[in-house]
Each structure stands twice: as structure tokens, then as C-alpha cells.
Design a protein around this motif. Structure first.
Motif, PDB file in Angstrom:
ATOM      1  N   ILE A  35       0.848  -1.175   0.000  1.00  0.00           N
ATOM      2  CA  ILE A  35       0.000   0.000   0.000  1.00  0.00           C
ATOM      3  C   ILE A  35       0.889   1.230   0.000  1.00  0.00           C
ATOM      4  CG2 ILE A  35      -1.405   1.286   1.672  1.00  0.00           C
ATOM      5  CD1 ILE A  35      -3.154  -1.136   1.894  1.00  0.00           C
ATOM      6  N   GLY A 165      -3.343  -4.302   2.876  1.00  0.00           N
ATOM      7  CA  GLY A 165      -3.479  -5.263   1.798  1.00  0.00           C
ATOM      8  C   GLY A 165      -2.148  -5.794   1.308  1.00  0.00           C
ATOM      9  N   GLY A 167      -1.338  -5.676  -2.060  1.00  0.00           N
ATOM     10  CA  GLY A 167      -1.445  -5.243  -3.449  1.00  0.00           C
ATOM     11  C   GLY A 167      -0.128  -4.938  -4.133  1.00  0.00           C
ATOM     12  N   SER A 176       3.360  -7.872  -6.685  1.00  0.00           N
ATOM     13  CA  SER A 176       2.568  -7.652  -5.482  1.00  0.00           C
ATOM     14  C   SER A 176       3.385  -7.961  -4.233  1.00  0.00           C
ATOM     15  CB  SER A 176       1.292  -8.487  -5.509  1.00  0.00           C
ATOM     16  OG  SER A 176       1.588  -9.863  -5.472  1.00  0.00           O
ATOM     17  N   TYR A 182       0.232  -1.814   5.652  1.00  0.00           N
ATOM     18  CA  TYR A 182      -0.860  -0.961   6.120  1.00  0.00           C
ATOM     19  C   TYR A 182      -0.413   0.484   6.133  1.00  0.00           C
ATOM     20  CZ  TYR A 182       1.415  -0.398  10.680  1.00  0.00           C
ATOM     21  OH  TYR A 182       2.297  -0.072  11.683  1.00  0.00           O
ATOM     22  N   ALA A 214      -4.322   2.858  -1.617  1.00  0.00           N
ATOM     23  CA  ALA A 214      -4.359   1.472  -2.063  1.00  0.00           C
ATOM     24  C   ALA A 214      -3.897   1.348  -3.510  1.00  0.00           C
ATOM     25  CB  ALA A 214      -5.783   0.928  -1.914  1.00  0.00           C
ATOM     26  N   ASP A 218      -5.272  -4.784  -3.791  1.00  0.00           N
ATOM     27  CA  ASP A 218      -5.786  -4.440  -2.471  1.00  0.00           C
ATOM     28  C   ASP A 218      -7.311  -4.520  -2.420  1.00  0.00           C
ATOM     29  OD1 ASP A 218      -3.304  -3.900  -1.241  1.00  0.00           O
ATOM     30  OD2 ASP A 218      -3.228  -1.926  -2.169  1.00  0.00           O
ATOM     31  N   GLY A 221     -10.138  -5.354   0.449  1.00  0.00           N
ATOM     32  CA  GLY A 221      -9.557  -5.094   1.758  1.00  0.00           C
ATOM     33  C   GLY A 221     -10.258  -3.951   2.461  1.00  0.00           C
ATOM     34  N   THR A 237     -12.305  -1.720  -0.261  1.00  0.00           N
ATOM     35  CA  THR A 237     -11.562  -1.189  -1.406  1.00  0.00           C
ATOM     36  C   THR A 237     -12.200  -1.602  -2.724  1.00  0.00           C
ATOM     37  OG1 THR A 237      -9.580  -1.554  -0.064  1.00  0.00           O
ATOM     38  CG2 THR A 237      -9.250  -0.887  -2.348  1.00  0.00           C
TER      39      THR A 237
END
Length: 277
Positions: A35, A165, A167, A176, A182, A214, A218, A221, A237
């Protein structure tokens, strides 16, 4: 020129088809982890967070969305995560860990029995982008796995909260994060958000003029806030502009707009299930 919007799991699906994302946390040009500008979560920090994964008939597993635990049998996530679903794809969730592919002693890796997308989910407008997953087996609550509370129906998201997440972490959105990240971000006003997106009253957006936000993968999430002294999931999200740039808002599904859908779906499909201790 019309803006191009991207749902935050579709590109991850594409990268999965081309090959599983690599386990990197910094892109080649030194870009901060996503993130956007996030920090690595510690064990047990976000006990409610799950990684949603697909297992193909050939055996390969890949993560593509996030979600949160509502009770022992039910997960809250985004409806768009399950577009293009076929019988050859088997969905699972992994929780109790910060590394999505950690299936060690604190992990609970459980098969998804049924996906309940909102009946009015619209893939063209991404309206009503919310879903519930019924698990085949119940989760075991412990110091690593716990549910999160829903907000009261009258609650309006405002101020700061936390997103998380696994992501994308590179500018091409093909790599990813292997670890849960966070970040703190803030709610943007509807007037600010509408400069970028045509949002509805059942959506909120976060992160305008904020370095934290994000990115692809993600999806589903949570955005969580302290409400009356209790941490609650207030957003899911959904989508944003291509590029996942800082200072641009991301659209989230407003959980309070779907409390009836959540309650009705769980009540109608939990016969014989023990949802709490």
C-alpha cells in the motif's frame, strides 16, 4: 478526455495469467512499497484480515484480493473480485499470518463454499461492489485470528483510518507484496471526490492529497476506523485511476449502506452454523 478507471483486482488477474507476481517489496527504481507508503504489519496486528486466493485445477495458487472476518463462517470483500469466475477456479482464504503464502502453524487456510455478490452489483459502473464469502469450515478464533465489528448504521466515515493489503508495489502493477502492508489515510469529501469520480451515496473515497493509498490487488480489503472505542470496518476497497498515484483518491464501498444486505445474507444462509464462541 475520459478518464480510465481500474478495478483493483482485474490487473492482478492478468498478471496471474501471465505468471505469478514475484515476491519483491521494492521495485527496481526504488519506489516505496505499496500500500502506497505503507508499513509491514506485525504478527497478530490485524487479526481480521484475510488473503483471498484462487487455486486452479492444475494446483497453482495465487492471491488476488483481501477481505475481513465478520464471524467464524463469513468474510466481507468486494464483488468485482469474482468477475469471470469459472468452475475450474477454487477459492480459499488464508488468515492468521502477515505473509499471504505462509501456511505455517498460525495460518488458517480454508476453502470458500459460496460467494454471495450483491444482487445489484454492476460491473460497468462498479456500483454495489460488495460481497460475502461463506466458508466451508469454521475459523478458530485465537490471538492471530479474530473478527472485526461492523459500524452502526448511522455512522458517516470521516477523519483518519487505516487501510491494508497485499497489493501491487511497482509502477506497472505486476509485482505484489508478499507481506501485509498498512497505512493511515483520510476520508475525502464527496465534493472533492467528484472531481475524479462519479461516486454515489453508497461510496466513499480516501486519500486525496495524501501519500498513503491502495493499489491493484488491495481490492476487497478494509478501511477501518475507531468508532465509539471499537475498531470497525467502514469501507471496502473498490477502484481508482490507473497508476495508483499518491494524492489521488481511491473509491471504497460504504459498509453502512449495505448493513441490511450483510445481515440478510448471513441470516438466510447460516442455518445450523455456530458463528461465535
Amino acid at each position: 478526455m475520459a478518464k480510465i478507471y481500474y478495478i483493483f483486482s482485474i490487473v492482478l488477474f492478468a498478471s496471474v495469467l501471465l505468471g505469478a507476481p514475484t515476491n519483491e517489496t521494492i521495485s527496481e527504481d526504488g519506489e516505496s512499497t505499496r500500500i502506497l507508503n505503507g508499513k509491514s504489519a506485525t504478527a497478530g496486528q490485524f487479526k481480521f484480515q484475510v488473503s483471498i486466493q484462487e487455486k486452479k485445477s492444475g494446483g497453482a495458487t495465487s492471491k488476488f484480493c483481501g477481505g475481513v472476518i465478520l464471524n467464524k463462517h463469513w468474510i466481507l470483500t468486494a464483488a468485482h473480485c469474482f468477475e469471470g469466475s469459472t468452475p475450474s477456479i477454487h477459492y480459499r482464504i488464508n488468515c492468521g499470518v502477515t505473509a499471504a503464502y505462509d501456511y505455517g502453524k498460525t495460518s488458517q487456510d480454508v476453502k470458500v463454499k459460496t460467494v454471495f455478490n450483491h444482487p445489484n452489483y454492476d460491473p460497468d459502473t462498479v456500483a454495489n461492489d460488495i460481497a460475502l464469502l461463506l466458508l466451508e469450515d469454521p475459523l478458530e478464533f485465537n490471538k492471530y485470528v479474530q473478527p472485526i465489528e461492523l459500524p452502526p448504521k448511522s455512522y458517516e466515515a470521516h477523519g483518519d483510518g487505516t487501510i491494508m493489503g497485499w497489493g501491487a508495489i511497482d509502477k506497472m502493477e505486476t509485482v505484489s507484496s508478499p507481506d501485509l502492508l498498512y497505512a493511515q489515510t483520510s476520508v475525502s469529501t464527496p465534493q472533492e471526490c467528484k472531481k475524479f469520480f462519479e461516486i454515489t451515496s453508497s461510496q466513499i473515497c480516501l486519500g486525496l492529497h495524501n501519500k498513503n493509498n491502495a493499489c491493484f490487488g488491495d481490492s476487497g480489503g478494509p478501511f477501518v476506523q475507531d468508532v465509539d472505542g471499537t475498531l470497525r470496518v467502514v469501507g471496502v476497497t473498490s477502484y481508482g485511476e490507473y497508476g495508483c498515484d499518491a494524492d489521488k483518491p481511491i473509491v471504497y464501498t460504504k459498509v453502512t449502506a449495505f448493513l441490511d444486505f450483510i445481515a440478510d445474507t448471513i441470516n438466510k444462509n447460516s442455518k445450523g452454523l455456530t458463528l461465535v464462541d
